[in-house]
Structure formats: structure tokens, C-alpha cells
Design an enzyme around this catalytic site. Structure first.
Site, mmCIF file in Angstrom:
data_model
loop_
_atom_site.group_PDB
_atom_site.id
_atom_site.type_symbol
_atom_site.label_atom_id
_atom_site.label_comp_id
_atom_site.label_asym_id
_atom_site.label_seq_id
_atom_site.Cartn_x
_atom_site.Cartn_y
_atom_site.Cartn_z
ATOM 1 N N GLU A 90 0.823 -1.211 0.000
ATOM 2 C CA GLU A 90 0.000 0.000 0.000
ATOM 3 C C GLU A 90 0.856 1.260 0.000
ATOM 4 O OE1 GLU A 90 -0.205 -2.688 2.023
ATOM 5 O OE2 GLU A 90 -2.106 -2.677 3.113
ATOM 6 N N CYS B 215 -0.483 1.447 7.221
ATOM 7 C CA CYS B 215 -1.070 1.666 5.905
ATOM 8 C C CYS B 215 -2.420 2.369 6.001
ATOM 9 C CB CYS B 215 -1.185 0.342 5.166
ATOM 10 S SG CYS B 215 0.429 -0.388 4.797
#
Length: 162
Positions: A66, A98
Site C-alpha cells: 500500500e 497503511c
């Protein structure tokens, strides 16, 4: 969909298509890394960036799929670090780091495959992205192609344990 590719006219990609793109990114992850893939799409469904986990490959604890995809998308999106209007598709529920990055980047939607009850921060263990104290809260849809995403991870971890 290849980077920068537009969906076919009249048919924007659905959430399953987005997660399939993330699965393709996971398939190209270095074999030493947990096969998680992430892809960022703009509001029209065009792919901006994709990445797989690269913690082992880069020796970087922050090199989650991510984070790498968000960094690459920010370079091409044209609004600096603000990724407003974008969707991030990922094969595994994002962790706390993330999830925080998704909020800070102003990602509009998060679509993910497998739930992560041990470290998930988008609904499982925590729900960082929906914390009302934050100034941005992305829309979330989890469990998209869950079985396929979980199978990739299960196969990786089975191979790690003799």
C-alpha cells in the site's frame, strides 16, 4: 489493466476487477516477501500505480504494498501527495501504518480482499480509517474476492513452514 489503462467505454471496473489487479501485483512480489499487492486507481478507473510488498527485497520495514503504491501514485496523480478521488485496492486488509497513510493521502475508497484479524486496521482489530476524530474517512469495502486473496497468502505461509 495495465498502468494508465482506461476501462472499456461505458464499463468502469468493478471492485472485483480492482482486487484482481491487486492479485496480479501480488503475483509479482519478490518470493521472499509476503505476497500482498496494491493498486491505486483514479476516479475514472485508470490505474495510477501498483506495487507488491517489498520489505525483504528493499530491507525496509515500511515497504508494504500500500505504501509503495501510494508513493508511486502521488508522483503521477498531479495533486502532490493528495490522492483525493482515488481508490486503493489491496489483497489484504491494511495494517495500522497503511491505514494511517490512506487517511493522510485522502484516498476516497479502500477495497480489499482478505480480512486480517491479527493486524487489520480497517475493521478487524482496529478501525483507523473510520475514526471520527480524523479529518478524512475513506469509504471501505472488505472481503472482495476474499477466498482467492486468502489462498495466495495461505500458500505462501504453508511453503514457509516445513
Amino acid at each position: 489493466m495495465s498502468p494508465g489503462a482506461a476501462p472499456s467505454p461505458g464499463s468502469p471496473p468493478g471492485d472485483e476487477d480492482l482486487v484482481r489487479a491487486a492479485l496480479a501485483a501480488a503475483a509479482r512480489t519478490d518470493p521472499r516477501d509476503v505476497p500482498v499487492g496494491a493498486v491505486v486507481f483514479d476516479a475514472n478507473g485508470r490505474e495510477l500505480a501498483r506495487a507488491g510488498n517489498a520489505r525483504e527485497a528493499l530491507g525496509d520495514p515500511t515497504a508494504h504494498a500500500e505504501i509503495l503504491a501510494l508513493r508511486r501514485a502521488a508522483q503521477v496523480y498531479g495533486d502532490g501527495w493528495r490522492l483525493e478521488g482515488t481508490t486503493l485496492a489491496v489483497t489484504l486488509e491494511p495494517c495500522t501504518m497503511c491505514a494511517g497513510a490512506l487517511v493522510l493521502a485522502r484516498v476516497r475508497r479502500v477495497v480489499f480482499g482478505a480480512w486480517e484479524p491479527k493486524t487489520g486496521a480497517v475493521g478487524s482489530l482496529w478501525d483507523v480509517v473510520r475514526d471520527r476524530r480524523l479529518n478524512h474517512r475513506p469509504e471501505v469495502r472488505g472481503g472482495v474476492l476474499e477466498a482467492e486473496c486468502a489462498a495466495v497468502l495461505d500458500a505462501f505461509f504453508r511453503a514457509q513452514r516445513p
